[in-house]
Design an enzyme around this catalytic site. Structure first.
Site, PDB file in Angstrom:
ATOM      1  N   GLU A 133      -5.762   4.406   6.185  1.00  0.00           N
ATOM      2  CA  GLU A 133      -5.777   5.588   5.352  1.00  0.00           C
ATOM      3  C   GLU A 133      -4.463   6.541   5.485  1.00  0.00           C
ATOM      4  O   GLU A 133      -4.003   6.725   4.590  1.00  0.00           O
ATOM      5  CB  GLU A 133      -7.208   6.066   5.330  1.00  0.00           C
ATOM      6  CG  GLU A 133      -7.394   7.510   4.339  1.00  0.00           C
ATOM      7  CD  GLU A 133      -7.480   6.724   2.653  1.00  0.00           C
ATOM      8  OE1 GLU A 133      -7.981   7.433   2.037  1.00  0.00           O
ATOM      9  OE2 GLU A 133      -7.096   5.639   2.521  1.00  0.00           O
ATOM     10  N   THR A 185      -1.927  11.128  -4.696  1.00  0.00           N
ATOM     11  CA  THR A 185      -2.629  11.866  -3.563  1.00  0.00           C
ATOM     12  C   THR A 185      -2.115  13.116  -2.988  1.00  0.00           C
ATOM     13  O   THR A 185      -2.633  14.290  -2.987  1.00  0.00           O
ATOM     14  CB  THR A 185      -3.253  11.045  -2.662  1.00  0.00           C
ATOM     15  OG1 THR A 185      -4.041  10.070  -3.114  1.00  0.00           O
ATOM     16  CG2 THR A 185      -4.385  11.821  -1.752  1.00  0.00           C
TER      17      THR A 185
END
Length: 310
Positions: A133, A185
Site C-alpha cells: 500500500e 489519493t
C-alpha cells in the site's frame, strides 16, 4: 519439481467509513481483483500479464504492489529460492477510493502464502500488505488492506504496535458509485486540515464510538446517527460532483448513511434492504449522467471472508 498454481479473489474495500478516518474499513463482495499464480523453477517473482488496467500498471515486480509485497514476504521467510509467475486481472477501477492497490497486494500475499503451505497467519501477512500500500500511494495505512485481508469491518486501534480489531458484521447492503473523475489519493490527503477544533474532535470521537457500538448491538438507528463526519468529508466532498445532492437523495430514500469511500471519488451508502440500495444507486447514476458524468455502480453485502481461493 512439480508446478503448483492457484487462482484467488481479493475484495475491494471502503476505508474511513465516514467518521473513522484512517482507522475503520470494511470489505465488499464486488468489485475486486483476481490473481493466478504458479510456482516456477526460476527464483524470483515475475508478472506475466495484467488485464483490466488499461496499461497503467508496471510489469516491473519491484514497482507493482501485487509482486513487491510477495518479494518482501519471501525475503522475510528466507525463501528467495522460490519462484512465482503471476497474472493479475483488475476487476475494479484504479484510483477510485475502493482500495485497488490493497486488493492487489492482498491477492498476491494470500496466493503466495497458500502455495508456500500457509507459513504465516493473516495477521502476520498484514505488515507486508501495508508495504504494498505504501508503494502505491505513499502511505502504509491499514484501513484498506486490513479489511481486504480479514473481511468484514476492521478497526485499526494502533500502528505502533500494530493492533487490528475485527468488528461484528450486521446484515447490511452497500451501494457503491464510482464517478469517472480523477481524485488522486495524495491530492485528497493534502487538502485535509492539519488542525481540528476541539468541539469537532469530540463530535467525531462520539460518532466513532457510537458506530462501533452499533455494530455490536446491530442497532441500525444508532449506526445511521453515527455515520457523520465533521472533519474530513466537508473538505473532500467538494472534489466529488453532485456530492451533496446525491447524499440528500440517498438519505431521503432509505440510506442509513452516505459518505466517501477512502479518498474518493467513489461514494458509498448503507441500507437494510437490497431493494432500497438498488433503487437509490440506479437513480444516483442517472443523476450524474444528466450532468454529463459517467459512473460505475456496484451493489454488495459486506464481505466477511476476505480473499478466497477460486
Amino acid at each position: 519439481m512439480k508446478k503448483e498454481s492457484i487462482k484467488v479473489f481479493a475484495p475491494a474495500t471502503v476505508a474511513n467509513v465516514v467518521c473513522g478516518f484512517d482507522i475503520l474499513g470494511f470489505a465488499v463482495n464486488e468489485p475486486g481483483d483476481e490473481l493466478w499464480m504458479e510456482t516456477s523453477d526460476k527464483p524470483g517473482v515475475r508478472i506475466l500479464s495484467i488485464n483490466g488496467d488499461e496499461g497503467k500498471l508496471s510489469l516491473d515486480p519491484q514497482k507493482n504492489t501485487v509482486s513487491a509485497s510477495v518479494i518482501s514476504l519471501l525475503k522475510h521467510l528466507g525463501r528467495e529460492d522460490v519462484g512465482f509467475e503471476l497474472k493479475l486481472t483488475k476487476k475494479m477501477p484504479m484510483g477510485s477510493g475502493l482500495g485497488s492497490s490493497s486488493a492487489s497486494a492482498v491477492a498476491g500475499l494470500f496466493a503466495a502464502n497458500e502455495l508456500l503451505g500457509k507459513p504465516l497467519t493473516k495477521l502476520e501477512l498484514l505488515p507486508f500488505a501495508m508495504e504494498g500500500e505504501a508503494l502505491a500511494c505513499g502511505h502504509g495505512h491499514a484501513d484498506n488492506v486490513a479489511p481486504a485481508l480479514f473481511g468484514g469491518f476492521t478497526l485499526i486501534k494502533s500502528y505502533e504496535p500494530l493492533e487490528v480489531i475485527a468488528l461484528p458484521v450486521p446484515k447490511l447492503f452497500c451501494a457503491l458509485l464510482y464517478p469517472h473523475v480523477d481524485v488522486p489519493t495524495r491530492d485528497a490527503r493534502q487538502i485535509i486540515r492539519s488542525k481540528v477544533l476541539l468541539k469537532d474532535a469530540v463530535t467525531q470521537w462520539g460518532n466513532i464510538a457510537g458506530l462501533v457500538s452499533s455494530l455490536y448491538t446491530h442497532d441500525y438507528d444508532l449506526l445511521g446517527r453515527c455515520l457523520k463526519d465533521v472533519i474530513v468529508e466537508p473538505i473532500r466532498s467538494i472534489l466529488i460532483p453532485e456530492f451533496d445532492h446525491m447524499k440528500t437523495y440517498a438519505m431521503e430514500n432509505g440510506a442509513l448513511g452516505f459518505g466517501i469511500s477512502g479518498s474518493g471519488p467513489t461514494v458509498f451508502s448503507l441500507y437494510r434492504s437490497p431493494d432500497d440500495a438498488q433503487k437509490v444507486i440506479t437513480n444516483l447514476q442517472k443523476m450524474l449522467a444528466d450532468k454529463g458524468v459517467k459512473s460505475n455502480i456496484y451493489l454488495s453485502e459486506i464481505n466477511e471472508t476476505g480473499p478466497v481461493v477460486l
